[in-house]
Scaffold this motif. Sequence first.
Motif, mmCIF file in Angstrom:
data_model
loop_
_atom_site.group_PDB
_atom_site.id
_atom_site.type_symbol
_atom_site.label_atom_id
_atom_site.label_comp_id
_atom_site.label_asym_id
_atom_site.label_seq_id
_atom_site.Cartn_x
_atom_site.Cartn_y
_atom_site.Cartn_z
ATOM 1 N N ILE A 63 0.853 -1.184 0.000
ATOM 2 C CA ILE A 63 0.000 0.000 0.000
ATOM 3 C C ILE A 63 0.890 1.235 0.000
ATOM 4 O O ILE A 63 1.659 1.460 0.931
ATOM 5 C CB ILE A 63 -0.957 0.029 1.203
ATOM 6 N N ASP A 64 0.788 2.009 -1.079
ATOM 7 C CA ASP A 64 1.540 3.249 -1.265
ATOM 8 C C ASP A 64 0.560 4.400 -1.095
ATOM 9 O O ASP A 64 -0.351 4.581 -1.909
ATOM 10 C CB ASP A 64 2.161 3.246 -2.662
ATOM 11 N N HIS A 65 0.742 5.186 -0.042
ATOM 12 C CA HIS A 65 -0.205 6.263 0.269
ATOM 13 C C HIS A 65 -0.200 7.395 -0.743
ATOM 14 O O HIS A 65 -1.086 8.258 -0.691
ATOM 15 C CB HIS A 65 0.040 6.794 1.687
ATOM 16 N N SER A 66 0.733 7.402 -1.687
ATOM 17 C CA SER A 66 0.703 8.462 -2.707
ATOM 18 C C SER A 66 -0.513 8.313 -3.617
ATOM 19 O O SER A 66 -0.908 9.263 -4.285
ATOM 20 C CB SER A 66 1.991 8.471 -3.530
ATOM 21 N N GLY A 67 -1.122 7.130 -3.636
ATOM 22 C CA GLY A 67 -2.310 6.916 -4.455
ATOM 23 C C GLY A 67 -3.622 7.187 -3.746
ATOM 24 O O GLY A 67 -4.691 7.057 -4.334
ATOM 25 N N LEU A 68 -3.568 7.583 -2.482
ATOM 26 C CA LEU A 68 -4.784 7.803 -1.697
ATOM 27 C C LEU A 68 -5.296 9.227 -1.890
ATOM 28 O O LEU A 68 -4.547 10.184 -1.786
ATOM 29 C CB LEU A 68 -4.505 7.551 -0.208
ATOM 30 N N ARG A 69 -6.592 9.344 -2.164
ATOM 31 C CA ARG A 69 -7.253 10.645 -2.265
ATOM 32 C C ARG A 69 -8.339 10.707 -1.208
ATOM 33 O O ARG A 69 -9.150 9.793 -1.080
ATOM 34 C CB ARG A 69 -7.862 10.856 -3.651
ATOM 35 N N CYS A 70 -8.343 11.811 -0.473
ATOM 36 C CA CYS A 70 -9.293 12.005 0.618
ATOM 37 C C CYS A 70 -10.277 13.111 0.253
ATOM 38 O O CYS A 70 -9.909 14.077 -0.420
ATOM 39 C CB CYS A 70 -8.558 12.394 1.899
ATOM 40 N N ALA A 71 -11.502 12.983 0.719
ATOM 41 C CA ALA A 71 -12.500 14.034 0.530
ATOM 42 C C ALA A 71 -12.251 15.119 1.568
ATOM 43 O O ALA A 71 -11.694 14.866 2.631
ATOM 44 C CB ALA A 71 -13.904 13.456 0.691
ATOM 45 N N GLY A 72 -12.632 16.342 1.262
ATOM 46 C CA GLY A 72 -12.519 17.420 2.241
ATOM 47 C C GLY A 72 -11.335 18.331 1.997
ATOM 48 O O GLY A 72 -10.763 18.367 0.909
ATOM 49 N N ALA A 73 -10.950 19.035 3.044
ATOM 50 C CA ALA A 73 -9.926 20.081 2.933
ATOM 51 C C ALA A 73 -8.542 19.524 2.624
ATOM 52 O O ALA A 73 -7.762 20.162 1.922
ATOM 53 C CB ALA A 73 -9.879 20.888 4.228
ATOM 54 N N ALA A 74 -8.197 18.364 3.147
ATOM 55 C CA ALA A 74 -6.888 17.754 2.887
ATOM 56 C C ALA A 74 -7.059 16.624 1.877
ATOM 57 O O ALA A 74 -7.455 15.526 2.241
ATOM 58 C CB ALA A 74 -6.287 17.237 4.183
ATOM 59 N N PRO A 75 -6.784 16.874 0.591
ATOM 60 C CA PRO A 75 -7.071 15.871 -0.429
ATOM 61 C C PRO A 75 -6.095 14.698 -0.475
ATOM 62 O O PRO A 75 -6.372 13.697 -1.108
ATOM 63 C CB PRO A 75 -7.015 16.662 -1.734
ATOM 64 N N TYR A 76 -4.953 14.809 0.203
ATOM 65 C CA TYR A 76 -3.953 13.748 0.157
ATOM 66 C C TYR A 76 -3.798 13.102 1.523
ATOM 67 O O TYR A 76 -4.168 13.666 2.547
ATOM 68 C CB TYR A 76 -2.605 14.288 -0.339
ATOM 69 N N SER A 77 -3.208 11.941 1.539
ATOM 70 C CA SER A 77 -3.018 11.196 2.774
ATOM 71 C C SER A 77 -2.197 11.993 3.782
ATOM 72 O O SER A 77 -1.218 12.655 3.438
ATOM 73 C CB SER A 77 -2.303 9.878 2.478
ATOM 74 N N ALA A 78 -2.579 11.877 5.036
ATOM 75 C CA ALA A 78 -1.812 12.487 6.127
ATOM 76 C C ALA A 78 -0.459 11.808 6.288
ATOM 77 O O ALA A 78 0.420 12.323 6.975
ATOM 78 C CB ALA A 78 -2.610 12.399 7.423
ATOM 79 N N LEU A 79 -0.265 10.673 5.650
ATOM 80 C CA LEU A 79 0.986 9.932 5.737
ATOM 81 C C LEU A 79 1.932 10.279 4.583
ATOM 82 O O LEU A 79 2.845 9.526 4.270
ATOM 83 C CB LEU A 79 0.704 8.436 5.794
ATOM 84 N N CYS A 80 1.695 11.432 3.958
ATOM 85 C CA CYS A 80 2.574 11.930 2.908
ATOM 86 C C CYS A 80 3.293 13.172 3.407
ATOM 87 O O CYS A 80 2.711 14.002 4.105
ATOM 88 C CB CYS A 80 1.782 12.296 1.652
ATOM 89 N N GLY A 81 4.545 13.283 3.024
ATOM 90 C CA GLY A 81 5.317 14.483 3.314
ATOM 91 C C GLY A 81 5.327 15.388 2.098
ATOM 92 O O GLY A 81 4.440 15.322 1.248
ATOM 93 N N ARG A 82 6.351 16.202 1.989
ATOM 94 C CA ARG A 82 6.438 17.126 0.848
ATOM 95 C C ARG A 82 6.667 16.413 -0.478
ATOM 96 O O ARG A 82 6.197 16.857 -1.503
ATOM 97 C CB ARG A 82 7.555 18.137 1.068
#
Length: 144
Positions: free
Chosen positions: A64-83
């Motif tokens: 599971i690579d969190h770069s492929g995760l899209r979230c609904a709401g104000a933060a569209p990317y995974s909280a487990l992503c850095g810059r």
Amino acid sequence: MTRFLVCLAAFWSLLAGPALAEPNPVAATINAAIASGCGAAPGHFMDGVYNTDLDGDGRADLIIDHSGLRCAGAAPYSALCGRSVCRTTLFLRRDAELVPRMVQYGVVLDVPGTPRARITLERASGYPSYVEWNGRGLEAFEMP
């Protein structure tokens, strides 16, 4: 009387319904990853979920690579992503479970799909990192 008992047993089996299915460890692991990356917001993986045999035991493991995760709401990317990179977790199938065995920070570039294949990630440094099975466990190394 026997006919009554047979009818009663048939009726009871209809009320009881089908037996509960075993939980799907892949779906449960993906759902847990979405919850850890998106919090209370709904989300889904656009990509970044790979089923492949990492250790050559003939069973599909999970990446599971969190770069492929899209979230609904104000933060569209995974909280487990850095810059520049996200958390990638490699799970090995053990019995009916998927057990996390390694965490890397990088974007998955290549998953060949063959048993015991070398998985390629791009690290924050811009250099590739490789993960492969060494016969006893997963091993990671970075190429300069």
